[in-house]
Design a protein around this motif. Structure first.
Motif, PDB file in Angstrom:
ATOM      1  N   LEU A  76      22.577   7.770 -15.767  1.00 41.23           N
ATOM      2  CA  LEU A  76      22.239   7.024 -16.976  1.00 41.23           C
ATOM      3  C   LEU A  76      21.352   5.817 -16.656  1.00 41.23           C
ATOM      4  CD1 LEU A  76      22.568   6.532 -20.012  1.00 41.23           C
ATOM      5  CD2 LEU A  76      24.703   5.317 -19.509  1.00 41.23           C
ATOM      6  N   ILE A  77      21.669   5.105 -15.577  1.00 41.19           N
ATOM      7  CA  ILE A  77      20.877   3.930 -15.193  1.00 41.19           C
ATOM      8  C   ILE A  77      19.455   4.336 -14.819  1.00 41.19           C
ATOM      9  CG2 ILE A  77      20.619   2.143 -13.432  1.00 41.19           C
ATOM     10  CD1 ILE A  77      23.690   1.954 -13.393  1.00 41.19           C
ATOM     11  N   PHE A  78      19.308   5.407 -14.044  1.00 39.68           N
ATOM     12  CA  PHE A  78      17.970   5.868 -13.672  1.00 39.68           C
ATOM     13  C   PHE A  78      17.183   6.323 -14.897  1.00 39.68           C
ATOM     14  CE2 PHE A  78      19.578   6.174  -9.290  1.00 39.68           C
ATOM     15  CZ  PHE A  78      18.486   5.660  -8.610  1.00 39.68           C
ATOM     16  N   ALA A  79      17.856   6.967 -15.838  1.00 39.68           N
ATOM     17  CA  ALA A  79      17.179   7.398 -17.059  1.00 39.68           C
ATOM     18  C   ALA A  79      16.678   6.194 -17.860  1.00 39.68           C
ATOM     19  CB  ALA A  79      18.124   8.243 -17.905  1.00 39.68           C
ATOM     20  N   LEU A  80      17.486   5.141 -17.946  1.00 44.00           N
ATOM     21  CA  LEU A  80      17.070   3.936 -18.675  1.00 44.00           C
ATOM     22  C   LEU A  80      15.911   3.234 -17.977  1.00 44.00           C
ATOM     23  CD1 LEU A  80      20.539   2.440 -19.710  1.00 44.00           C
ATOM     24  CD2 LEU A  80      18.802   3.404 -21.233  1.00 44.00           C
ATOM     25  N   VAL A  81      16.011   3.136 -16.646  1.00 42.28           N
ATOM     26  CA  VAL A  81      14.925   2.482 -15.903  1.00 42.28           C
ATOM     27  C   VAL A  81      13.623   3.255 -16.064  1.00 42.28           C
ATOM     28  CG1 VAL A  81      14.129   1.900 -13.574  1.00 42.28           C
ATOM     29  CG2 VAL A  81      16.464   1.373 -14.246  1.00 42.28           C
ATOM     30  N   GLU A  82      13.708   4.571 -15.987  1.00 40.36           N
ATOM     31  CA  GLU A  82      12.513   5.402 -16.159  1.00 40.36           C
ATOM     32  C   GLU A  82      11.946   5.280 -17.565  1.00 40.36           C
ATOM     33  OE1 GLU A  82       9.577   7.986 -14.821  1.00 40.36           O
ATOM     34  OE2 GLU A  82      11.220   7.118 -13.651  1.00 40.36           O
ATOM     35  N   TYR A  83      12.809   5.250 -18.563  1.00 40.93           N
ATOM     36  CA  TYR A  83      12.351   5.149 -19.949  1.00 40.93           C
ATOM     37  C   TYR A  83      11.666   3.810 -20.221  1.00 40.93           C
ATOM     38  CZ  TYR A  83      12.468   4.678 -25.018  1.00 40.93           C
ATOM     39  OH  TYR A  83      12.121   4.453 -26.325  1.00 40.93           O
ATOM     40  N   LEU A  84      12.199   2.743 -19.655  1.00 42.31           N
ATOM     41  CA  LEU A  84      11.616   1.424 -19.876  1.00 42.31           C
ATOM     42  C   LEU A  84      10.327   1.206 -19.088  1.00 42.31           C
ATOM     43  CD1 LEU A  84      14.872  -0.737 -19.863  1.00 42.31           C
ATOM     44  CD2 LEU A  84      13.450  -0.143 -21.844  1.00 42.31           C
ATOM     45  N   GLY A  85       9.978   2.142 -18.243  1.00 42.89           N
ATOM     46  CA  GLY A  85       8.701   2.070 -17.551  1.00 42.89           C
ATOM     47  C   GLY A  85       8.724   1.355 -16.226  1.00 42.89           C
ATOM     48  N   PHE A  86       9.889   1.037 -15.717  1.00 41.82           N
ATOM     49  CA  PHE A  86       9.970   0.381 -14.409  1.00 41.82           C
ATOM     50  C   PHE A  86       9.874   1.428 -13.304  1.00 41.82           C
ATOM     51  CE2 PHE A  86      12.302  -2.472 -17.259  1.00 41.82           C
ATOM     52  CZ  PHE A  86      11.613  -3.653 -17.023  1.00 41.82           C
ATOM     53  N   PRO A  87       9.260   1.091 -12.181  1.00 48.17           N
ATOM     54  CA  PRO A  87       9.170   2.058 -11.073  1.00 48.17           C
ATOM     55  C   PRO A  87      10.547   2.308 -10.453  1.00 48.17           C
ATOM     56  CG  PRO A  87       8.311  -0.081 -10.392  1.00 48.17           C
ATOM     57  CD  PRO A  87       8.571  -0.167 -11.879  1.00 48.17           C
ATOM     58  N   THR A  88      10.914   3.571 -10.349  1.00 48.10           N
ATOM     59  CA  THR A  88      12.238   3.923  -9.816  1.00 48.10           C
ATOM     60  C   THR A  88      12.217   4.163  -8.309  1.00 48.10           C
ATOM     61  OG1 THR A  88      11.820   6.256 -10.324  1.00 48.10           O
ATOM     62  CG2 THR A  88      12.967   4.942 -12.004  1.00 48.10           C
ATOM     63  N   ALA A  89      11.023   4.303  -7.741  1.00 51.36           N
ATOM     64  CA  ALA A  89      10.942   4.583  -6.304  1.00 51.36           C
ATOM     65  C   ALA A  89      11.552   3.452  -5.485  1.00 51.36           C
ATOM     66  CB  ALA A  89       9.491   4.806  -5.898  1.00 51.36           C
ATOM     67  N   SER A  90      11.234   2.219  -5.850  1.00 48.57           N
ATOM     68  CA  SER A  90      11.783   1.079  -5.105  1.00 48.57           C
ATOM     69  C   SER A  90      13.287   0.984  -5.294  1.00 48.57           C
ATOM     70  CB  SER A  90      11.107  -0.216  -5.551  1.00 48.57           C
ATOM     71  OG  SER A  90      11.280  -0.412  -6.954  1.00 48.57           O
ATOM     72  N   LEU A  91      13.763   1.284  -6.509  1.00 51.35           N
ATOM     73  CA  LEU A  91      15.206   1.252  -6.761  1.00 51.35           C
ATOM     74  C   LEU A  91      15.935   2.305  -5.937  1.00 51.35           C
ATOM     75  CD1 LEU A  91      17.575   0.115  -8.386  1.00 51.35           C
ATOM     76  CD2 LEU A  91      17.036   1.767 -10.189  1.00 51.35           C
ATOM     77  N   VAL A  92      15.331   3.491  -5.851  1.00 48.36           N
ATOM     78  CA  VAL A  92      15.935   4.559  -5.042  1.00 48.36           C
ATOM     79  C   VAL A  92      15.977   4.150  -3.575  1.00 48.36           C
ATOM     80  CG1 VAL A  92      15.614   6.918  -4.223  1.00 48.36           C
ATOM     81  CG2 VAL A  92      15.292   6.383  -6.641  1.00 48.36           C
ATOM     82  N   THR A  93      14.912   3.499  -3.113  1.00 44.84           N
ATOM     83  CA  THR A  93      14.860   3.061  -1.710  1.00 44.84           C
ATOM     84  C   THR A  93      15.944   2.031  -1.415  1.00 44.84           C
ATOM     85  OG1 THR A  93      12.467   3.441  -1.670  1.00 44.84           O
ATOM     86  CG2 THR A  93      13.397   2.038   0.059  1.00 44.84           C
ATOM     87  N   VAL A  94      16.098   1.070  -2.336  1.00 49.90           N
ATOM     88  CA  VAL A  94      17.116   0.034  -2.145  1.00 49.90           C
ATOM     89  C   VAL A  94      18.509   0.641  -2.159  1.00 49.90           C
ATOM     90  CG1 VAL A  94      18.171  -2.016  -3.177  1.00 49.90           C
ATOM     91  CG2 VAL A  94      15.693  -1.814  -3.064  1.00 49.90           C
ATOM     92  N   LEU A  95      18.761   1.510  -3.119  1.00 52.78           N
ATOM     93  CA  LEU A  95      20.085   2.141  -3.203  1.00 52.78           C
ATOM     94  C   LEU A  95      20.350   3.025  -1.984  1.00 52.78           C
ATOM     95  CD1 LEU A  95      20.299   3.109  -7.000  1.00 52.78           C
ATOM     96  CD2 LEU A  95      21.498   1.269  -5.813  1.00 52.78           C
ATOM     97  N   GLY A  96      19.315   3.725  -1.516  1.00 48.73           N
ATOM     98  CA  GLY A  96      19.494   4.557  -0.333  1.00 48.73           C
ATOM     99  C   GLY A  96      19.805   3.741   0.901  1.00 48.73           C
TER     100      GLY A  96
END
Length: 276
Positions: A76-96
């Motif tokens: 759900l969080i990734f879907a919201l971030v993607e919908y709002l137009g924020f880059p998810t690649a950096s978020l995935v890197t941080v979470l990883g």
């Protein structure tokens, strides 16, 4: 967004609001997605509880429910971030990176957690069973997510990590409702084996806790250096095992005394040679 602030600075509120309207709409939709997404996650978790709990241990069902909740909330969080137009690649890197660091720090705990899930799913033992694991043995008091607690016969608490427990060779003594008592009865070479056998069989007939529908066996195991060793086998219910074992040993001792049989013990003959 910078043009919005420029319009506000120029006093053009109409243009500023027109530029802000798409963002307000997007945030409103995101709030609705968050609201209904949370509702959907709660419904899925309730569905998991209803479908999984009757077939699994409560601890396993609760663990699956928690993991499902975490994974669905991440989606759900990734879907919201993607919908709002924020880059998810950096978020995935941080979470990883954070997940890798946490995994390395909690490697032992995660191993115990995985072992606990395997124990609860495979059920090699349940609460109340008497198990033997290496040098440790006792009655299972609690099966937790990471640790299993045993109570020893002398009332000590033993805590075993589930990671090593799930990979160990263990014996579940009380898994079956009936147990066979195996006793070694040594007799003297001067005693008659058939007479001793009749005595042992008569002791079985005197006890009501020995199962009559199971075979009773008395046979010669070996000719030892000091005795003839007989094997004496019979079956009891698992809760009567130790009581019958100890009382039968006492009955054999007194039976031998009454019949004149001998329980031999190790002896050493020493001869002294004198030199003239």
């Amino acid at each position: 967004m910078s043009q919005f602030f420029l319009d506000l600075a120029d006093g053009d509120f109409g243009s500023a609001m027109a530029r802000l309207a798409p963002y307000i709409f997007k945030v409103s939709v995101a709030i609705l997605i968050l609201y209904f997404g949370r509702k959907l996650i709660k419904w899925i978790r309730r569905f998991i509880v209803r479908s999984v709990t009757p077939r699994l241990e409560p601890a396993v069902a609760g663990f699956i429910q928690s993991v499902a909740g975490v994974l669905l909330n991440l989606v759900l969080i990734f879907a919201l971030v993607e919908y709002l137009g924020f880059p998810t690649a950096s978020l995935v890197t941080v979470l990883g990176s954070a997940g890798l660091a946490i995994g390395l720090a909690l490697q032992g705990s995660l191993s115990n957690l995985a072992g606990g899930v395997l124990l609860l799913v495979n059920k090699p033992f349940t609460i109340g069973d008497y198990i033997v694991v290496g040098a440790m043995e006792g009655t299972v008091k609690n099966i937790g997510a990471c640790y299993t607690k045993l109570v020893t016969p002398d009332n000590k608490m033993v805590v075993l990590p589930n990671g090593s427990l799930s990979n160990s060779n263990l014996t579940n003594v009380s898994a079956e409702p009936e147990r066979r008592v195996d006793m070694i009865v040594p007799i003297s070479y001067e005693d008659d084996i058939r007479s001793v056998r009749n005595l042992l069989l008569s002791l079985v007939d005197e006890r009501k806790d020995i199962l009559s529908n199971k075979p009773v066996e008395v046979f010669t195991k070996e000719f030892g250096p000091d005795s003839i060793n007989l094997v004496f086998r019979f079956w009891v219910k698992k809760e009567d095992y130790w009581t019958c074992f100890f009382e039968m040993q006492e009955a054999i001792r007194y039976g031998f005394l009454e019949r004149g049989f001998t329980i031999p013990y190790h002896q050493i003959d020493v001869s002294i040679k004198k030199n003239d």
